[in-house]
Scaffold this active site. Structure first.
Site, PDB file in Angstrom:
ATOM      1  N   GLU A  16       0.149  17.244  -3.569  1.00 54.58           N
ATOM      2  CA  GLU A  16       0.235  18.207  -4.306  1.00 54.58           C
ATOM      3  C   GLU A  16       1.834  18.541  -4.187  1.00 54.58           C
ATOM      4  OE1 GLU A  16      -2.264  21.050  -2.738  1.00 54.58           O
ATOM      5  OE2 GLU A  16      -4.188  20.409  -3.178  1.00 54.58           O
ATOM      6  N   ARG A  51      -0.609  19.705   5.588  1.00 50.50           N
ATOM      7  CA  ARG A  51       0.131  20.773   4.784  1.00 50.50           C
ATOM      8  C   ARG A  51       1.852  20.866   4.912  1.00 50.50           C
ATOM      9  NH1 ARG A  51      -2.624  24.298   1.919  1.00 50.50           N
ATOM     10  NH2 ARG A  51      -1.336  26.063   2.288  1.00 50.50           N
ATOM     11  N   GLU A 109       3.148  24.345  -9.930  1.00 52.97           N
ATOM     12  CA  GLU A 109       2.553  23.204  -9.313  1.00 52.97           C
ATOM     13  C   GLU A 109       1.507  22.547 -10.543  1.00 52.97           C
ATOM     14  OE1 GLU A 109      -0.961  22.039  -6.136  1.00 52.97           O
ATOM     15  OE2 GLU A 109       0.703  23.762  -5.662  1.00 52.97           O
ATOM     16  N   ARG A 120      -5.513  27.974   5.804  1.00 47.49           N
ATOM     17  CA  ARG A 120      -4.362  27.278   5.448  1.00 47.49           C
ATOM     18  C   ARG A 120      -3.002  27.680   6.291  1.00 47.49           C
ATOM     19  NH1 ARG A 120      -7.221  27.625   0.589  1.00 47.49           N
ATOM     20  NH2 ARG A 120      -6.446  26.244  -0.930  1.00 47.49           N
ATOM     21  N   GLU A 153      -6.242  17.427   4.669  1.00 45.45           N
ATOM     22  CA  GLU A 153      -5.106  17.857   3.963  1.00 45.45           C
ATOM     23  C   GLU A 153      -4.032  18.348   4.886  1.00 45.45           C
ATOM     24  OE1 GLU A 153      -3.299  21.572   0.956  1.00 45.45           O
ATOM     25  OE2 GLU A 153      -5.427  21.494   1.863  1.00 45.45           O
ATOM     26  N   GLU A 173       2.992  29.136  -8.911  1.00 39.96           N
ATOM     27  CA  GLU A 173       2.831  29.169  -7.427  1.00 39.96           C
ATOM     28  C   GLU A 173       3.389  30.666  -6.857  1.00 39.96           C
ATOM     29  OE1 GLU A 173       1.900  28.424  -4.752  1.00 39.96           O
ATOM     30  OE2 GLU A 173       0.910  26.372  -5.015  1.00 39.96           O
ATOM     31  N   GLU A 197       4.797  20.766  -5.388  1.00 37.47           N
ATOM     32  CA  GLU A 197       5.351  21.981  -5.763  1.00 37.47           C
ATOM     33  C   GLU A 197       6.962  22.051  -6.284  1.00 37.47           C
ATOM     34  OE1 GLU A 197       2.630  24.894  -2.914  1.00 37.47           O
ATOM     35  OE2 GLU A 197       4.538  24.153  -2.231  1.00 37.47           O
ATOM     36  N   HIS A 248       1.792  18.908   0.246  1.00 38.84           N
ATOM     37  CA  HIS A 248       0.318  19.040   0.661  1.00 38.84           C
ATOM     38  C   HIS A 248      -0.146  17.516   0.361  1.00 38.84           C
ATOM     39  CE1 HIS A 248       0.348  23.467   0.117  1.00 38.84           C
ATOM     40  NE2 HIS A 248       1.284  23.233   0.947  1.00 38.84           N
ATOM     41  N   ASP A 252      21.586  -6.632  -7.900  1.00 35.57           N
ATOM     42  CA  ASP A 252      22.553  -6.473  -6.563  1.00 35.57           C
ATOM     43  C   ASP A 252      22.181  -5.541  -5.755  1.00 35.57           C
ATOM     44  OD1 ASP A 252      24.524  -6.357  -4.844  1.00 35.57           O
ATOM     45  OD2 ASP A 252      26.033  -5.323  -6.313  1.00 35.57           O
TER      46      ASP A 252
END
Length: 476
Positions: free
Chosen positions: A135, A366, A226, A346, A364, A219, A137, A275, A56
């Site tokens: 990634e 972020r 992580e 970063r 990457e 972390e 966390e 990330h 359904d």
């Protein structure tokens, strides 16, 4: 890791070898939640594995109306794995949704949309493979309480690692005083890191369900962890996010704890991101690699990143899919919102990981977080990136300085765009800018998604007073 089974015949052999009693069918809705229904193994045969199982669709939020509720769950048989948490042997199958009324994969099925995105990349001749490495966390808490009423609202979370417990008098144990403190959680050993054994258990169970685990660590924030998983193709990587979240939540639960992927549960400490590493390939060649360029990144890869930046508001409606998401995207908490790229840095929204050779060169992104439905988030980023390639877009950058130190005026002076600041802004961006999604996302899907997010998230959030508003406004 290789699949546990590759076809229907192997599926039944696998089930017999493991004395399977139940077959659990799993699928994902537009907000990324995993749903399931369970069949007795004796009721499953090759025909319904091939043709699918009815269910359904009207009972799933923002899907089918009651008068067109019949839908089909089509198992992807090679996704089979044993559920590590059930009392009786149970095999899980991840499914796509089939629309019996249109005779095709359902336009609101996130997994089907991700498949269409990859097919689109092939059809336009750009790539035949897309690899994603998320990634995710998470926080582990000991206790979570919240209230949301007409005359009261509030929450309280607790972890034994919280610095607020430095003077707590525990009835059944002593106060160890070993705590990471705010922003102090990156890589301390035991006893400050209280989650070593629990993360190890998570890593082992993740391998049991077919993920290739690389590492696990504490972390930055209190109670935050992580686990690193090897990248995969766009569909498998999305499946793996669902498996990862399931295992992390269940291991915490079985240890008398509770896990959350909520982006910003703690004020003043770092939040949870997702990330996402990504690259496009064709004929076995990494299209993101050009030796000698900045970070060994090809022009095509820069075009791809520029496409994501160009459509950042619409992209964010899927990659940062909650009102809480934007409480993470503020300066000072390693959650970049400045739309530029940089090698190793970063603080940029797009990072080029250090030391990557031809096979490992990638970008990457972020800014995403785990409130995203992974299938939709990865598909949207890829569609934006493909649009960037199509129109030869160029991103701002590279910028190797600490972007968190820039003032808003400096950001504006340099002409650098930023992520949206609220979910409303992101959704309004999606309404205004969605043509780049049209080869894969239907108008019905886009309209349903934005309307659902406004009704479920934006309007209720905007209508509620907060504790901070009482603090700043009550005495007006």
């Amino acid at each position: 890791m290789a699949n546990f089974v590759n076809n229907i015949e192997e599926f039944f052999t696998f089930c017999e070898e493991n004395d399977v009693q139940f077959v659990d069918l799993r699928f994902t809705d537009i907000k990324g939640a995993w749903h399931h229904l369970t069949y007795r193994y004796s009721a499953v045969n090759a025909e319904n594995l091939e043709n699918g199982f009815p269910f359904d669709g009207s009972s799933i939020e923002a899907w089918q109306p009651i008068n067109k509720s019949d839908m089909i769950l089509k198992p992807d048989v090679p996704t089979a794995f044993l559920d590590p948490f059930t009392a009786d042997p149970t095999v899980i199958l991840i499914c796509d949704i089939y629309d019996i009324y249109k005779g095709e994969l359902y336009e609101k099925c996130p997994r089907s949309i991700a498949k269409k995105a990859l097919k689109h990349a092939e059809e336009i001749g750009i790539a035949d493979a897309a690899y994603f490495g998320p990634e995710n966390e998470f926080f582990i808490f000991d206790d979570v309480r919240f209230v949301d009423g007409i005359n009261e609202a509030g929450y309280r979370v607790d972890t034994e690692e919280g610095e607020w417990n430095s003077n707590t008098n525990y009835e059944d144990m002593y106060n160890t005083a070993h705590r990471p403190g705010t922003k102090g959680g990156y890589f301390p050993v035991q006893p400050t890191d209280s989650m070593v054994d629990m993360r190890a258990e998570m890593m082992q169970v993740l391998e049991q369900v077919g993920l290739e685990v690389v590492l696990g660590h504490h972390e930055v924030a209190q109670g935050q962890g992580e686990i690193g998983i090897v990248f995969s193709d766009i569909i498998t990587a999305s499946d793996n996010v669902q498996k990862y979240k399931y295992v992390v939540k269940m291991i915490a639960h079985l240890n008398g704890k509770t896990a959350t992927f909520m982006p910003k549960p703690l004020y003043g400490d770092n939040g949870n991101g997702m990330h996402v590493h990504q690259s496009l390939w064709k004929d076995g060649k990494n299209l993101f690699y050009t030796e000698g360029n900045y970070g060994n990144l090809s022009e095509l890869a820069l075009n791809y990143a520029a496409g994501i930046f160009k459509h950042a508001k619409a992209v964010a409606a899927f990659t940062n899919a909650s009102t809480n998401s934007y409480k993470r995207l503020i300066p000072g908490f390693e959650a970049p919102s400045i739309l530029t790229y940089s090698s190793q840095n970063r603080s940029a929204a797009c990072r080029i990981p250090y030391g990557a050779g031809e096979k490992a060169t990638r970008i990457e992104m972020r800014f995403p977080d785990s409130t995203a439905c992974p299938y939709l988030a990865f598909a949207v980023m890829m569609m934006a990136g493909l649009d960037g390639i199509k129109h030869n877009m160029t991103p701002v950058g590279p910028m190797d300085e600490d972007l968190f130190e820039l003032t808003l005026d400096e950001i504006r002076e340099r002409g650098i765009q930023q992520m949206p600041h609220t979910l409303r802004e992101a959704l309004e961006g999606l309404i205004a800018d969605n043509d780049f999604l049209k080869p894969v996302f239907t108008d019905e899907m886009i309209n349903t998604y934005q309307a659902y997010k406004f009704e479920r998230d934006v309007f209720p959030d905007e209508g509620r007073p907060t504790a901070y508003e009482f603090k700043t406004t009550y005495q007006c």
